[in-house]
Design an enzyme around this catalytic site. Sequence first.
Site, PDB file in Angstrom:
ATOM      1  N   ASP A  60     -29.154 -18.738  33.007  1.00 44.37           N
ATOM      2  CA  ASP A  60     -28.474 -17.663  33.716  1.00 44.37           C
ATOM      3  C   ASP A  60     -27.191 -18.213  34.300  1.00 44.37           C
ATOM      4  O   ASP A  60     -27.158 -19.348  34.772  1.00 44.37           O
ATOM      5  CB  ASP A  60     -29.348 -17.160  34.864  1.00 44.37           C
ATOM      6  CG  ASP A  60     -30.398 -16.192  34.360  1.00 44.37           C
ATOM      7  OD1 ASP A  60     -30.070 -15.402  33.464  1.00 44.37           O
ATOM      8  OD2 ASP A  60     -31.529 -16.259  34.841  1.00 44.37           O
ATOM      9  N   SER A  80     -26.710   0.276  43.182  1.00 45.67           N
ATOM     10  CA  SER A  80     -27.910   0.353  42.353  1.00 45.67           C
ATOM     11  C   SER A  80     -27.521   0.021  40.921  1.00 45.67           C
ATOM     12  O   SER A  80     -26.364   0.175  40.524  1.00 45.67           O
ATOM     13  CB  SER A  80     -28.529   1.740  42.416  1.00 45.67           C
ATOM     14  OG  SER A  80     -27.892   2.597  41.493  1.00 45.67           O
ATOM     15  N   ARG A 123     -28.195   1.525  38.387  1.00 39.42           N
ATOM     16  CA  ARG A 123     -27.856   2.693  37.591  1.00 39.42           C
ATOM     17  C   ARG A 123     -26.409   3.115  37.830  1.00 39.42           C
ATOM     18  O   ARG A 123     -25.638   3.297  36.899  1.00 39.42           O
ATOM     19  CB  ARG A 123     -28.808   3.832  37.937  1.00 39.42           C
ATOM     20  CG  ARG A 123     -28.883   4.942  36.903  1.00 39.42           C
ATOM     21  CD  ARG A 123     -29.920   5.965  37.324  1.00 39.42           C
ATOM     22  NE  ARG A 123     -29.712   6.399  38.710  1.00 39.42           N
ATOM     23  CZ  ARG A 123     -28.807   7.308  39.071  1.00 39.42           C
ATOM     24  NH1 ARG A 123     -28.013   7.842  38.165  1.00 39.42           N
ATOM     25  NH2 ARG A 123     -28.670   7.662  40.331  1.00 39.42           N
ATOM     26  N   THR A 124     -26.040   3.232  39.119  1.00 37.89           N
ATOM     27  CA  THR A 124     -24.677   3.686  39.430  1.00 37.89           C
ATOM     28  C   THR A 124     -23.656   2.555  39.306  1.00 37.89           C
ATOM     29  O   THR A 124     -22.500   2.778  39.019  1.00 37.89           O
ATOM     30  CB  THR A 124     -24.617   4.249  40.849  1.00 37.89           C
ATOM     31  OG1 THR A 124     -25.013   3.213  41.758  1.00 37.89           O
ATOM     32  CG2 THR A 124     -25.544   5.429  41.020  1.00 37.89           C
ATOM     33  N   ARG A 125     -24.111   1.322  39.501  1.00 32.32           N
ATOM     34  CA  ARG A 125     -23.260   0.125  39.451  1.00 32.32           C
ATOM     35  C   ARG A 125     -22.062   0.237  40.393  1.00 32.32           C
ATOM     36  O   ARG A 125     -20.954  -0.208  40.075  1.00 32.32           O
ATOM     37  CB  ARG A 125     -22.814  -0.165  38.014  1.00 32.32           C
ATOM     38  CG  ARG A 125     -24.004  -0.649  37.162  1.00 32.32           C
ATOM     39  CD  ARG A 125     -23.728  -0.571  35.703  1.00 32.32           C
ATOM     40  NE  ARG A 125     -22.688  -1.484  35.272  1.00 32.32           N
ATOM     41  CZ  ARG A 125     -21.880  -1.251  34.242  1.00 32.32           C
ATOM     42  NH1 ARG A 125     -21.972  -0.130  33.578  1.00 32.32           N
ATOM     43  NH2 ARG A 125     -20.979  -2.123  33.882  1.00 32.32           N
ATOM     44  N   ASP A 137     -36.829 -15.997  37.312  1.00 34.21           N
ATOM     45  CA  ASP A 137     -37.587 -15.799  38.537  1.00 34.21           C
ATOM     46  C   ASP A 137     -38.149 -14.391  38.681  1.00 34.21           C
ATOM     47  O   ASP A 137     -39.223 -14.184  39.191  1.00 34.21           O
ATOM     48  CB  ASP A 137     -36.762 -16.177  39.781  1.00 34.21           C
ATOM     49  CG  ASP A 137     -35.385 -15.534  39.746  1.00 34.21           C
ATOM     50  OD1 ASP A 137     -35.162 -14.639  38.910  1.00 34.21           O
ATOM     51  OD2 ASP A 137     -34.541 -15.929  40.560  1.00 34.21           O
TER      52      ASP A 137
END
Lengths: 64, 698, 556
Positions: B326, B395, B397-399, B536
Amino acid sequence: MPMRLPPLLRFWLPLLAVVTILGLVHALGGDHPSAQSIAMALLLTGTIALAGYLFAVIAQPERF
Amino acid sequence: MTSFPRVPFLRMPRGPRHERRHVERPRHQGLWRRALIDAVRKLDPRLTVTNPVMFVTWCGTALCLLLTLSPDLFDGPDAGQSRGFNGLISLTLLATLLFANVAEALAEGRGKAQADALRRTQARTEARRLADDGSIERVDSSALRRGDRVQVEAGDVIPADGEVIDGVASVDESAITGESAPVLKEAGSDVAGSVTGGTRILSDQLTLRITADPGKGFIDRMIALVEGAERTKTPNEIALTVLLAVLTQVFLIAVATLRPVAGFLGQAPSVVTLIALLVALIPTTIGGLLSAIGIAGMDRVAQFNVIATSGRAVEACGDVNVLVLDKTGTITLGNRLAEEFLPVGDHSVMDLAMVALAASCFDQTPEGRSIVRLAERLGATLAFDPSTARGIDFSARTRMSGSDTPEGVEYRKGAVEAIKGFVRSRGGQVPGALDDTFEQVSSLGGTPLAVCQGNAVLGVIHLKDIIKPGIRERFEQLRRMGIRTVMLTGDNPITAGVIAREAGVDDFIAEATPEDKISVIQREQALGKLVAMTGDGSNDAPALAQANVGVAMNSGTQAAKEAANMVDLDSDPTKLIDIVTIGKQLLITRGALTTFSIANDVAKYFAILPALFVEAGLGPLNVMQLASPRSAVLSAMVFNALIIPALVPLALRGVQFRPLSAEQLLQRNLLIYGVGGLVAPFVGIKLIDVVVNTLHLV
Amino acid sequence: MSPWPVAAVPLVLAVLTAPPLGRHLDALISDRPQPAWDRWVGPLEAALMRWVGDAGRPADSAMGYLLPLLVSNGLFGLVALVLLLLQPPWLNPLGFAGLRPDLALHTTVSFLTNTDQQHLVPETSLGNLAQLGVIQFLMFVSAATGLAVGFAVIRGFCGRPLGNLHRDLVRSLTRLLIPGALLVALALLLCGVPMTLAPPQVITTLEGARQTLPVGPIALFEAIKQLGENGGGFVAANGAHPYENPTLLSNLISTWAMLAIPVATIDAFGRCLGNRRQSNLLLVLVLALLLLGGAVAMVAEGAGNPALSTWLDGPNLEGKELRFGAPLTGLWAAVTTGTMTGAVNGSLDAAMPATLVVALFNLFLQVVVGGQGTGVAYLLVFVLLAVFLTGLMVGRTPELLGRKVEKPQVVWASLVLLIHPLFVLIPAALTLAGGTALAATGNPGPHGISEVVYEYASAAANNGSGLAGLGNGSPWWNLSTTVSLLGGRYLPIAALLALADGMRRKPALAPGPGTLRTDTTLFTLVTAMVLLILGALTFFPVLALGPIAEGLATVS
């Protein structure tokens, strides 16, 4: 992890060992074997058994 | 006697992890005493039988001892067998066995000491179990079952592994991590929601749902692992055992047939010398140290505060071809910082800073706070009273995130695409300059955040990623070792490309989703490659399970820890690189000692065979000019026994690994262990022969 | 004339013929169309396959290749055994009777296993039917069997299915062994080797004695004997007899014929793998070992016997043919043992101890070029063992040709290491325990040990040469060497096929900087060391008590 023999071998192996010892005693000492030839027959049988054990390790190392 | 088992850490580049304060490690008190007792206990043939080389040695030792008691057993009284000589050979054989056992016991002892320390944390405690009606009953911690709910409060030891279902509290996890700083635990959070039995709650109160039955918890598994209770041979160990068994078999036949062959010349050698020859030839050095090497490898991983679920996992590390990493936390420092405000259209920097501040005043993430700091430094002030406004959380979804004022003004900042959509939905126009600025930031390796007020786009915030110091060099080393690194990031391809180039990774996947992780791993595995990764979150669990080496962070979820085959107690993703090195070291140590062991045989032949057959005219082969046949045999045996303790430190510490190419490594190790293995016994046996004769031992 | 340039000719020739022959072999291995061959022998092959009743699909397991191999070899052996036991009157002008059962069994198994150890004097016990129908037939099919195994192992290591045994047997006969043997026979015919079904010639010698000179279809016999690494002579004197090997030129052709196919097979391996650097390095390795051994033998024979130096100067001429001279006989000894041929052009029993060390070493290693087809397979086993032993030192699970070497591979490869101790050392020890009576040797000293060990090593390595001082016609010798012959042939074949099949099932990884490359000079040196150490460690005791003790005695 102590090894456990399959039941069939547990019966045949000692028998085979006895036959080998008797055969070797006869081959080395004739009809009236000396103490040395009996000892030598036992040693040879032991060596053969050790070789057998090594073959078992080679064939199935996971079991050991 | 105290300094020996203190095996130093690997010399590796040390990151900030090492500067942290660790609690005292378990002291290795009485390690030697316990090892010696164990070594004698391990003489039990039922234990030795798992190691073919040592079992053959065991048989030879037993026979030699018998021949010491009764020297004329095989050859009769005329053969002139010497009880003293047989006794000396028996002693060297016994020493060989004991030295090998001590090596193994020492390696195990360190694990046991660690297990004891862990076990102390496991003292039984009383738990307050919540019944269905909400009443509390006091039960012993061993009576808790999966699914029970318990309450813990400040000062309690957490009775079993569980997940937080209610409350916020700080927990001291130093018992398992060695990290003294308390950790915040709260319900609902992916990472902070799980607690481990045996840790201590420092403040407040938590309600837990128990996730593990007694004896199956995380600490129980750790104890079993470090203690080696579940130790099974690793694939490579098994393959090596086969080879060693074959070599032992070959030498058993060669030596057993030697008596009749030499008997043809009337010179049958005594059984004791034949046993000596056999034990000298079979690879006792590697045979005696093989299990110690494996255990020590596990232990070295444990010293890095990583718990491996099996030796197989550690070994697989050495074979890893691809590291999937990552970006955040591994390649870059966790936090991105606001670097610059880039207005678009006819907006000024100050306009942009004001709106950015307004959009970030509720944002408690490090990024959000850095935007606030930058804006305030430029002199921006908040245009509304934050107590009346409402914060909009980020969020997936909305970023985007931001704040709404009571007057209905919407301040937003977020991913450029998301802001474009937002502005259009409010009937606004997206200025063409936005894309240019976006690309400008991306091309610098930064993360662009667009900022808008209502339907007007004001500009872009440049968030800068900080690449960890020294990481480029690590990747360079990995590349030389033949390991490819793949960076996964949620960033857009341009930013990701710049960071990948700066950090020196080989490949990157931009705008990655958790599913991408698993598909990258599967793709590489389809090519026959071994993949390692860290993770994680719960959504990392499938990928961790899919990877050949999956390292879960201890701070991570229970699901991730279950799926992984290693757990890093310090939760430091860069450690994966160290673990790979340990895996390689483990394999190299095995290979080096095998090569050394086999190369030794050449000298041993030249020591023992001429001694055995002086009368057959093999005297000229005594190239070492050993004094007498008996001293030659004895010297070879003493060398054979002493070489084991001499190599124990190497076996426990591991051959030092250098990040070189395979060819260079082979050349280097061959010179040391191959050529060294050829030469060393010639010198060693000669020296021992001189000592043996000075002391008139034979 | 210095023997060195003459000695170099067959070796250089073998290297020069390796690429074209290797290309041809690769076409057989990789099943590439060969328009001319397909047109001329294709129909014959198709007919043979139809007759066998095999559709020619590749075997999907090691067993699928091994089973038809064992069945076909069993059938060949059965027919041969019956014919040798009975020796019917056809084509048997001198009316030789059937062989004693133990001798018939030994002879059958010996020729079936491509060994050609002879415990009989062929010209006084075998009629032309036995020579042609049994011996020569077995020479062709045993060589074809060896080649088929070589093909399958090469395919496996290159990651392909093992192939179809019947197809490989048929094609290696029709496209290589039969045409090759015909060409070599033609050349030998021109050198003066007879090719006739006429009865033996009876002549009166200068001293007035009557002598029977056996003639027969020798030229073709000789050709497949050399080209197929068989080595069993039409006459007991083998390549020392003027009818088998009349001139320096025929000697040269015969030496080349022994080397040609084993050398080319290694080249074919590289072509099949698409890595000729790998095969070239392996070739350099085995040829260097061959040259080293050959040079030792040539020098030893050329220098003569130090024990006789008080009376005699010059080379060791005992048991030599003067038309070849001592050094060339030494070279032949190295080549015949290295290639598992076993033909001789002089008496090995009379060779110098150093030559015997070279010969025994070649027999023990089995890869100094190596036998028909099996040579390259054994070589790959040693490469695999070298990879496993030293490969760990680069910090990865060892890989060979991109494929991981794991437990099953180590088991099969090391089984090959165990064959010789089992089938050479144990029977040799039993025989020597029986003293000179059981061994039937007149040499009670170290040379007796050499003779006995050599006999079993030659049997287990499927070589066939021997030290003639042994009275090896006894039932003990016939039966005990039969065990070594069978054990030394079929057990390794089974292990090799299992190994190859396991290798091909593994995914191959592209080499990177972290993988240990096997096509480097360094690794070739490593392989050489592993070969020498593993070979030497097993047999150093018997070498020391046999030829080395003998050699030290002649020096002192």
